[in-house]
Write a protein that holds these residues in place. Structure first.
Motif, PDB file in Angstrom:
ATOM      1  N   ASN A 140     -49.052 -17.810  24.035  1.00  0.00           N
ATOM      2  CA  ASN A 140     -49.579 -16.735  23.203  1.00  0.00           C
ATOM      3  C   ASN A 140     -48.933 -15.404  23.603  1.00  0.00           C
ATOM      4  O   ASN A 140     -48.173 -15.337  24.574  1.00  0.00           O
ATOM      5  N   ARG A 141     -49.241 -14.363  22.874  1.00  0.00           N
ATOM      6  CA  ARG A 141     -48.567 -13.080  23.095  1.00  0.00           C
ATOM      7  C   ARG A 141     -48.781 -12.548  24.512  1.00  0.00           C
ATOM      8  O   ARG A 141     -47.843 -12.102  25.168  1.00  0.00           O
ATOM      9  N   LEU A 171     -42.916 -17.588  17.493  1.00  0.00           N
ATOM     10  CA  LEU A 171     -41.639 -17.007  17.083  1.00  0.00           C
ATOM     11  C   LEU A 171     -41.764 -15.519  16.798  1.00  0.00           C
ATOM     12  O   LEU A 171     -40.837 -14.748  17.070  1.00  0.00           O
ATOM     13  N   ASP A 172     -42.900 -15.103  16.304  1.00  0.00           N
ATOM     14  CA  ASP A 172     -43.120 -13.680  16.059  1.00  0.00           C
ATOM     15  C   ASP A 172     -43.069 -12.892  17.368  1.00  0.00           C
ATOM     16  O   ASP A 172     -42.467 -11.804  17.431  1.00  0.00           O
ATOM     17  N   VAL A 173     -43.670 -13.445  18.416  1.00  0.00           N
ATOM     18  CA  VAL A 173     -43.621 -12.789  19.731  1.00  0.00           C
ATOM     19  C   VAL A 173     -42.191 -12.732  20.242  1.00  0.00           C
ATOM     20  O   VAL A 173     -41.704 -11.687  20.704  1.00  0.00           O
ATOM     21  N   ALA A 199     -29.751 -17.510  31.395  1.00  0.00           N
ATOM     22  CA  ALA A 199     -30.823 -18.173  30.651  1.00  0.00           C
ATOM     23  C   ALA A 199     -32.038 -18.343  31.552  1.00  0.00           C
ATOM     24  O   ALA A 199     -31.905 -18.711  32.718  1.00  0.00           O
ATOM     25  N   SER A 200     -33.204 -18.050  31.009  1.00  0.00           N
ATOM     26  CA  SER A 200     -34.441 -18.338  31.725  1.00  0.00           C
ATOM     27  C   SER A 200     -35.455 -18.904  30.730  1.00  0.00           C
ATOM     28  O   SER A 200     -35.154 -19.054  29.536  1.00  0.00           O
ATOM     29  N   LYS A 201     -36.661 -19.229  31.231  1.00  0.00           N
ATOM     30  CA  LYS A 201     -37.633 -19.938  30.395  1.00  0.00           C
ATOM     31  C   LYS A 201     -39.048 -19.456  30.683  1.00  0.00           C
ATOM     32  O   LYS A 201     -39.375 -19.117  31.823  1.00  0.00           O
ATOM     33  N   VAL A 202     -39.858 -19.508  29.634  1.00  0.00           N
ATOM     34  CA  VAL A 202     -41.291 -19.255  29.749  1.00  0.00           C
ATOM     35  C   VAL A 202     -41.993 -20.604  29.715  1.00  0.00           C
ATOM     36  O   VAL A 202     -41.659 -21.479  28.918  1.00  0.00           O
ATOM     37  N   ALA A 203     -42.969 -20.791  30.585  1.00  0.00           N
ATOM     38  CA  ALA A 203     -43.688 -22.059  30.668  1.00  0.00           C
ATOM     39  C   ALA A 203     -44.501 -22.299  29.401  1.00  0.00           C
ATOM     40  O   ALA A 203     -45.100 -21.383  28.836  1.00  0.00           O
ATOM     41  N   ALA A 209     -45.015 -13.152  31.197  1.00  0.00           N
ATOM     42  CA  ALA A 209     -43.957 -13.992  31.766  1.00  0.00           C
ATOM     43  C   ALA A 209     -42.603 -13.300  31.711  1.00  0.00           C
ATOM     44  O   ALA A 209     -41.858 -13.270  32.702  1.00  0.00           O
ATOM     45  N   LEU A 210     -42.258 -12.748  30.559  1.00  0.00           N
ATOM     46  CA  LEU A 210     -40.956 -12.096  30.411  1.00  0.00           C
ATOM     47  C   LEU A 210     -40.837 -10.887  31.324  1.00  0.00           C
ATOM     48  O   LEU A 210     -39.812 -10.711  32.009  1.00  0.00           O
TER      49      LEU A 210
END
Length: 348
Positions: A107-108, A163-165, A85-89, A114-115
């Motif tokens: 945002n996109r 959520l779309d991203v 598991a990881s996270k985007v700020a 980040a990913l």
């Protein structure tokens, strides 16, 4: 080890999750390797990290924890054995996470950058559980206060856009599942509604603070967790060390997080010290290590999918993992509830 299903994925994850945020700051790469080797050997198959780790966040150490995990995957060949598991700020004033020096947003462009950076540091093609570290909309930290405050509204990326991203990441095979963190009941249900309405990838978990001195998750999110299979990944189950007794009577151990960084104010609010003392006394009365009592409580909650433990020493790690085998008797449960009623959630 014991296991729970992660949301509606069908995936078994260990009830003990290995937290990693000290690696690259308080812990070296070699120590991180030792912790991962031991945890995996003990049946822990769930590791949690984030793009901004190690903590405290600063430009010099950003991404260091993910790099250590990536090197371990490369050296040990263990990627397939770990649910990662990881996270985007979320929204922040951090200007060092993005190449253009902008403060972080969901945002996109920011999320894609980040990913891709996380995948490179982790030396993997995919992340199992990709979580929003905290919301972009203005909310109190942790999103579960004990008193409501109006926060000034500002223009943010909508939940639908976020959520779309994220759904695109899943469709591209870069992410298997999605999760939330530091989120409220309204936020969680808004994401789930958006998924159900538009057929997008669903949130599978929510990672929030939860401990004997911070049970605000129970007021609204616990029902969401149970009815929607959006289980809690509990962080800070030891109240950043306070529930171990290490800071008792004003003690300040060398090398502790409080001594190094003085960032424990969440657990130093009025009344927190009285509640903490009550739980430390209870552990002593029952002949238990106070850390074991605090961890066993979290392990045994029906809405908890996994308990994220963090350690800077191997002794701490061994104690934390061993807590999985400690039951909470009905008598002890009643005593905990009595303290909770007197000293409810002093550290939200």
């Amino acid at each position: 080890m014991k296991f729970h299903k992660l949301g509606r994925t069908g995936q078994d994850v260990s009830v003990i999750c290995l937290g990693t945020m000290t690696w690259g700051e308080q812990n070296s790469q070699a120590e991180g390797f030792e912790q991962m080797d031991y945890a995996l050997d003990q049946g822990v198959n769930f590791f949690d990290t984030a793009e901004m780790y190690s903590v405290p966040p600063r430009a010099e150490t950003t991404g260091s924890t993910e790099r250590i995990i990536g090197e371990w995957f490369k050296a040990r060949g263990t990627r397939s054995k770990v649910i990662l598991a990881s996270k985007v700020a979320g929204a922040s004033t951090f200007t060092w996470l993005r190449d253009n020096g902008e403060p972080t947003r969901l945002n996109r462009a920011h999320m894609t950058e980040a990913l891709d950076k996380s995948l490179k540091r982790l030396q993997t093609d995919y992340i199992d559980l990709y979580q929003i570290h905290w919301p972009e909309r203005p909310v109190p930290w942790g999103s579960n206060p004990t008193a409501f405050q109006v926060h000034p509204q500002s223009e943010t990326t909508t939940i639908a856009e976020q959520l779309d991203v994220l759904d695109g990441f899943v469709k591209a095979g870069k992410v298997r599942w999605l999760g939330l963190s530091n989120e409220s009941a309204w936020g969680a249900m808004s994401f789930l509604k958006e998924s159900d309405t538009h057929g997008l990838a669903r949130m599978q978990s929510v990672q929030n603070a939860y401990s004997l001195v911070n049970r605000t998750f129970e007021t609204a999110l616990a029902e969401v967790a149970l009815r929607e299979q959006l289980g809690l990944l509990a962080y800070s189950p030891l109240a950043q060390g306070y529930l171990t007794g290490k800071y008792r009577n004003g003690a300040l151990p060398a090398g502790s997080r409080k001594a190094l960084f003085n960032r424990l104010q969440r657990y130093e609010k009025p009344g927190a010290d009285i509640a903490i003392e009550a739980y430390l006394d209870l552990a002593q009365e029952y002949g238990m290590d106070p850390a074991t009592l605090a961890l066993a409580f979290v392990n045994t909650r029906p809405f908890v999918t996994s308990n994220i433990i963090g350690a800077t020493t191997m002794d701490q790690l061994k104690t934390a993992i061993a807590s999985i085998n400690v039951p909470v008797s009905s008598d002890l449960e009643a005593r905990i509830e009595a303290i909770h009623q007197l000293h409810m959630n002093p550290a939200p």
